[in-house]
Design a protein around this motif. Structure first.
Motif, PDB file in Angstrom:
ATOM      1  N   LEU A 167     -47.095  18.621  -4.118  1.00 45.36           N
ATOM      2  CA  LEU A 167     -47.544  17.640  -3.136  1.00 45.36           C
ATOM      3  C   LEU A 167     -47.064  16.172  -3.438  1.00 45.36           C
ATOM      4  O   LEU A 167     -47.839  15.390  -3.086  1.00 45.36           O
ATOM      5  N   GLY A 168     -46.278  16.008  -4.518  1.00 43.94           N
ATOM      6  CA  GLY A 168     -45.741  14.924  -4.795  1.00 43.94           C
ATOM      7  C   GLY A 168     -46.526  14.123  -5.832  1.00 43.94           C
ATOM      8  O   GLY A 168     -46.223  12.910  -6.062  1.00 43.94           O
ATOM      9  N   HIS A 169     -47.367  14.576  -6.653  1.00 48.59           N
ATOM     10  CA  HIS A 169     -48.075  13.992  -7.724  1.00 48.59           C
ATOM     11  C   HIS A 169     -47.455  13.962  -8.852  1.00 48.59           C
ATOM     12  O   HIS A 169     -46.496  14.901  -9.230  1.00 48.59           O
ATOM     13  N   THR A 170     -47.670  12.901  -9.825  1.00 47.83           N
ATOM     14  CA  THR A 170     -47.047  12.808 -11.381  1.00 47.83           C
ATOM     15  C   THR A 170     -48.040  13.649 -12.203  1.00 47.83           C
ATOM     16  O   THR A 170     -49.274  13.505 -12.085  1.00 47.83           O
ATOM     17  N   VAL A 171     -47.384  14.519 -12.993  1.00 52.99           N
ATOM     18  CA  VAL A 171     -48.155  15.268 -13.784  1.00 52.99           C
ATOM     19  C   VAL A 171     -47.835  14.951 -15.221  1.00 52.99           C
ATOM     20  O   VAL A 171     -46.568  15.480 -15.695  1.00 52.99           O
ATOM     21  N   ASN A 172     -48.528  14.162 -15.953  1.00 56.13           N
ATOM     22  CA  ASN A 172     -48.320  14.021 -17.468  1.00 56.13           C
ATOM     23  C   ASN A 172     -48.151  15.314 -18.246  1.00 56.13           C
ATOM     24  O   ASN A 172     -49.215  16.214 -18.107  1.00 56.13           O
ATOM     25  N   GLU A 173     -47.317  15.233 -19.077  1.00 54.47           N
ATOM     26  CA  GLU A 173     -47.202  16.488 -20.091  1.00 54.47           C
ATOM     27  C   GLU A 173     -48.390  17.006 -20.427  1.00 54.47           C
ATOM     28  O   GLU A 173     -49.193  16.450 -21.238  1.00 54.47           O
ATOM     29  N   PRO A 174     -48.741  18.209 -20.275  1.00 48.07           N
ATOM     30  CA  PRO A 174     -49.990  18.799 -20.509  1.00 48.07           C
ATOM     31  C   PRO A 174     -49.815  19.190 -22.119  1.00 48.07           C
ATOM     32  O   PRO A 174     -48.766  19.861 -22.509  1.00 48.07           O
ATOM     33  N   ARG A 175     -50.709  18.780 -23.041  1.00 53.60           N
ATOM     34  CA  ARG A 175     -50.801  18.991 -24.422  1.00 53.60           C
ATOM     35  C   ARG A 175     -52.149  19.246 -24.821  1.00 53.60           C
ATOM     36  O   ARG A 175     -53.297  18.986 -24.356  1.00 53.60           O
ATOM     37  N   GLY A 176     -52.202  20.112 -26.036  1.00 53.46           N
ATOM     38  CA  GLY A 176     -53.533  20.389 -26.694  1.00 53.46           C
ATOM     39  C   GLY A 176     -54.327  19.143 -26.838  1.00 53.46           C
ATOM     40  O   GLY A 176     -53.812  18.146 -27.566  1.00 53.46           O
ATOM     41  N   ALA A 177     -55.976  19.170 -26.482  1.00 54.05           N
ATOM     42  CA  ALA A 177     -56.726  18.388 -27.178  1.00 54.05           C
ATOM     43  C   ALA A 177     -57.724  19.038 -27.953  1.00 54.05           C
ATOM     44  O   ALA A 177     -58.174  20.089 -27.303  1.00 54.05           O
ATOM     45  N   LEU A 178     -58.516  18.526 -28.833  1.00 53.54           N
ATOM     46  CA  LEU A 178     -59.414  19.264 -29.490  1.00 53.54           C
ATOM     47  C   LEU A 178     -58.912  20.712 -30.072  1.00 53.54           C
ATOM     48  O   LEU A 178     -59.207  21.872 -29.694  1.00 53.54           O
ATOM     49  N   VAL A 179     -57.976  20.391 -31.100  1.00 54.08           N
ATOM     50  CA  VAL A 179     -57.239  21.389 -31.594  1.00 54.08           C
ATOM     51  C   VAL A 179     -57.440  21.614 -33.189  1.00 54.08           C
ATOM     52  O   VAL A 179     -57.638  20.508 -33.643  1.00 54.08           O
ATOM     53  N   PRO A 180     -57.316  22.634 -33.941  1.00 55.16           N
ATOM     54  CA  PRO A 180     -57.303  22.936 -35.206  1.00 55.16           C
ATOM     55  C   PRO A 180     -55.957  22.128 -35.672  1.00 55.16           C
ATOM     56  O   PRO A 180     -54.913  21.773 -34.957  1.00 55.16           O
ATOM     57  N   LEU A 181     -56.171  21.797 -37.042  1.00 48.60           N
ATOM     58  CA  LEU A 181     -55.033  21.139 -37.934  1.00 48.60           C
ATOM     59  C   LEU A 181     -54.385  21.780 -38.832  1.00 48.60           C
ATOM     60  O   LEU A 181     -54.954  22.501 -39.575  1.00 48.60           O
ATOM     61  N   GLU A 182     -53.094  21.979 -38.784  1.00 43.81           N
ATOM     62  CA  GLU A 182     -52.371  22.594 -40.214  1.00 43.81           C
ATOM     63  C   GLU A 182     -52.013  21.568 -41.082  1.00 43.81           C
ATOM     64  O   GLU A 182     -51.719  20.443 -40.948  1.00 43.81           O
ATOM     65  N   THR A 183     -52.241  21.885 -42.386  1.00 46.98           N
ATOM     66  CA  THR A 183     -52.106  21.013 -43.507  1.00 46.98           C
ATOM     67  C   THR A 183     -50.678  21.363 -44.311  1.00 46.98           C
ATOM     68  O   THR A 183     -50.385  22.391 -44.411  1.00 46.98           O
ATOM     69  N   ASN A 184     -50.405  20.280 -45.111  1.00 45.63           N
ATOM     70  CA  ASN A 184     -49.073  20.205 -45.770  1.00 45.63           C
ATOM     71  C   ASN A 184     -49.591  21.291 -47.129  1.00 45.63           C
ATOM     72  O   ASN A 184     -48.781  21.931 -47.639  1.00 45.63           O
ATOM     73  N   GLU A 185     -50.729  21.093 -47.500  1.00 47.96           N
ATOM     74  CA  GLU A 185     -51.343  21.692 -48.892  1.00 47.96           C
ATOM     75  C   GLU A 185     -52.031  23.010 -48.426  1.00 47.96           C
ATOM     76  O   GLU A 185     -52.177  23.447 -47.349  1.00 47.96           O
ATOM     77  N   ASP A 186     -51.650  24.053 -49.269  1.00 47.44           N
ATOM     78  CA  ASP A 186     -52.090  25.419 -49.198  1.00 47.44           C
ATOM     79  C   ASP A 186     -53.554  25.593 -49.687  1.00 47.44           C
ATOM     80  O   ASP A 186     -54.371  26.736 -49.544  1.00 47.44           O
ATOM     81  N   TRP A 187     -54.233  24.701 -50.355  1.00 50.26           N
ATOM     82  CA  TRP A 187     -55.302  24.977 -50.580  1.00 50.26           C
ATOM     83  C   TRP A 187     -56.778  24.990 -49.623  1.00 50.26           C
ATOM     84  O   TRP A 187     -57.685  26.328 -49.872  1.00 50.26           O
ATOM     85  N   PRO A 188     -56.519  24.698 -48.558  1.00 48.15           N
ATOM     86  CA  PRO A 188     -57.492  25.022 -47.413  1.00 48.15           C
ATOM     87  C   PRO A 188     -57.455  26.258 -47.004  1.00 48.15           C
ATOM     88  O   PRO A 188     -58.262  26.784 -46.660  1.00 48.15           O
ATOM     89  N   ILE A 189     -56.185  26.643 -47.258  1.00 49.31           N
ATOM     90  CA  ILE A 189     -55.940  28.233 -46.649  1.00 49.31           C
ATOM     91  C   ILE A 189     -56.669  29.226 -47.605  1.00 49.31           C
ATOM     92  O   ILE A 189     -57.257  30.108 -47.211  1.00 49.31           O
ATOM     93  N   ARG A 190     -56.729  28.802 -48.903  1.00 53.97           N
ATOM     94  CA  ARG A 190     -57.534  29.615 -49.806  1.00 53.97           C
ATOM     95  C   ARG A 190     -58.954  29.754 -49.660  1.00 53.97           C
ATOM     96  O   ARG A 190     -59.609  30.322 -50.002  1.00 53.97           O
ATOM     97  N   LEU A 191     -59.500  28.528 -48.829  1.00 61.21           N
ATOM     98  CA  LEU A 191     -60.894  28.696 -48.543  1.00 61.21           C
ATOM     99  C   LEU A 191     -61.218  28.980 -47.223  1.00 61.21           C
ATOM    100  O   LEU A 191     -62.472  28.788 -46.575  1.00 61.21           O
ATOM    101  N   GLN A 192     -60.216  30.005 -46.632  1.00 67.20           N
ATOM    102  CA  GLN A 192     -60.574  30.227 -44.937  1.00 67.20           C
ATOM    103  C   GLN A 192     -61.778  31.027 -44.982  1.00 67.20           C
ATOM    104  O   GLN A 192     -62.436  31.853 -45.606  1.00 67.20           O
TER     105      GLN A 192
END
Length: 393
Positions: A167-192
């Motif tokens: 219908l002619g409207h602009t749609v700004n790229e849909p992206r996730g908001a309120l998402v988990p974060l992946e870490t560089n470190e592996d210690w958070p994974i050990r505390l799953q």
């Protein structure tokens, strides 16, 4: 549901097309199944919790407030309660009760509902032609309230973006908001699976603090999540990679107070190894991780730990570091960031500035907020205003 009900009450003949087999499927999973209906925060605090395009919402929130949705739910026989952070829930802790209340309100308005309705396309030609389950049907006005693209299994498949574009409207790229974060470190994974309550999470970009908040977070199989992390993810959505974060495990204690507390614990466990003397201070599965990060030998006896080591250990407890590798994907998001540009929508009516008779409501628009009931309130408010505007012409 609110848009359709309000339009019908204004005298219009309204049909609500629901793609799913039942109403409110996405609402059913909100608040971990309890439905965080809204938030009673004052207007200023509410807008502080809108991540993008908050000014666009002034008229909508004035037209239908958090008090109005609570009154509607109560009127339909569902009692509500206010919990921490001004979050409103049904007393029953059942999201299904909220859906029933909204469905009852919809039915009383006189609006028609068609379930399993697959809207295949919308065309504008002296009104609108809506193709539903292979049949073309004509309408004077259309409200698009299709949601975003998060939780696709609930019906949020992004169809509304396709309709808006056609219908002619602009749609700004849909992206996730309120998402988990992946870490560089592996210690958070050990505390799953470990949840931390009443901790402070801080984040820095280029040495400048961009976030600091007290609350709850949890560790996952790839990094971190929970309310604090979800809020942070919206703030750093444009460039999450490399953000430096720190967890204050003891925000209620100043550094010198924490040092005294640790010293007292050490004195009570003077002959024990370090790894066996921290049970009163930390969750058990977190102890080996923190000791490893401290660089102290876990087998070291408490009475052999130097003053400098102890103070360094306390500094770590006040700022456990991790770095963001990347943000979660759209299919992991609670809400969708992006969508129909609000520049092309009249904020006083929710009507398109490009196509007369076309209205928008909810997550399909490029507006998103933090956790706490704010996103749902935006949906109610914009739905109400769109319904009032479309039905009242």
């Amino acid at each position: 549901m609110i848009a359709a009900a309000e339009a019908a009450r204004r005298g219009s003949d309204v049909t609500l097309f629901e793609h799913n087999e039942k109403l409110g499927k996405k609402l059913f999973i909100t608040g971990k199944g309890r439905c965080n209906i809204t938030n009673t925060a004052g207007k200023d605090e509410f807008f502080n919790n809108v991540a993008r395009n908050g000014r666009f919402l002034y008229s909508a929130l004035d037209s239908f407030s958090s008090a109005d949705i609570v009154e509607l739910i109560n009127r339909e026989g569902v009692k509500t309660k206010v919990e921490r952070g001004d979050r409103v829930f049904p007393e029953s802790d059942k999201s299904s009760d909220v859906i029933k209340a909204l469905a009852s309100n919809l039915k009383k308005s006189g609006a028609h509902t068609e379930l399993n309705a697959d809207v295949e396309g919308i065309g504008a030609n002296n009104g609108f032609i809506v193709c539903v389950n292979g049949v073309k049907r004509r309408f004077d006005r259309v409200i698009l309230a299709t949601g975003g693209m998060s939780y696709r299994s609930t019906g949020s498949t992004g169809d509304g973006y396709r309709f808006a574009k056609s219908l002619g409207h602009t749609v700004n790229e849909p992206r996730g908001a309120l998402v988990p974060l992946e870490t560089n470190e592996d210690w958070p994974i050990r505390l799953q699976g470990l949840t931390l309550k009443n901790v402070t999470l801080s984040a820095y970009k280029g040495g400048k603090r961009i976030f600091r908040e007290l609350g709850e977070m949890l560790f996952t199989h790839f990094g971190v999540s929970g309310p604090l992390v979800l809020t942070l993810s919206s703030i750093i959505a444009d460039a999450p990679e490399g953000i430096k974060c720190f967890i204050d495990l003891k925000p209620g204690l100043e550094a010198h107070e924490l040092d005294k507390r640790v010293l007292r614990d050490f004195e009570e466990n003077t002959r024990k190894q370090l790894k066996n003397s921290l049970g009163a201070l930390l969750p058990m599965n977190m102890i080996p991780v923190i000791i490893e990060l401290s660089g102290i030998d876990p087998a070291a006896s408490v009475d052999s730990i130097t003053r400098e080591q102890r103070r360094s250990f306390c500094e770590l407890l006040k700022a456990v570091p991790f770095t963001v590798k990347r943000a979660g994907k759209l299919d992991e998001a609670i809400v969708t960031r992006g969508g129909v540009s609000v520049k092309e929508i009249n904020p006083s009516t929710m009507e398109s500035k490009l196509v007369k008779g076309l209205f928008f409501a909810g997550e399909i628009m490029d507006v998103d907020a933090f956790t706490g009931g704010f996103n749902l309130q935006i949906a109610y408010s914009t739905g109400f205003l769109a319904g009032r505007s479309a039905g009242g012409e």
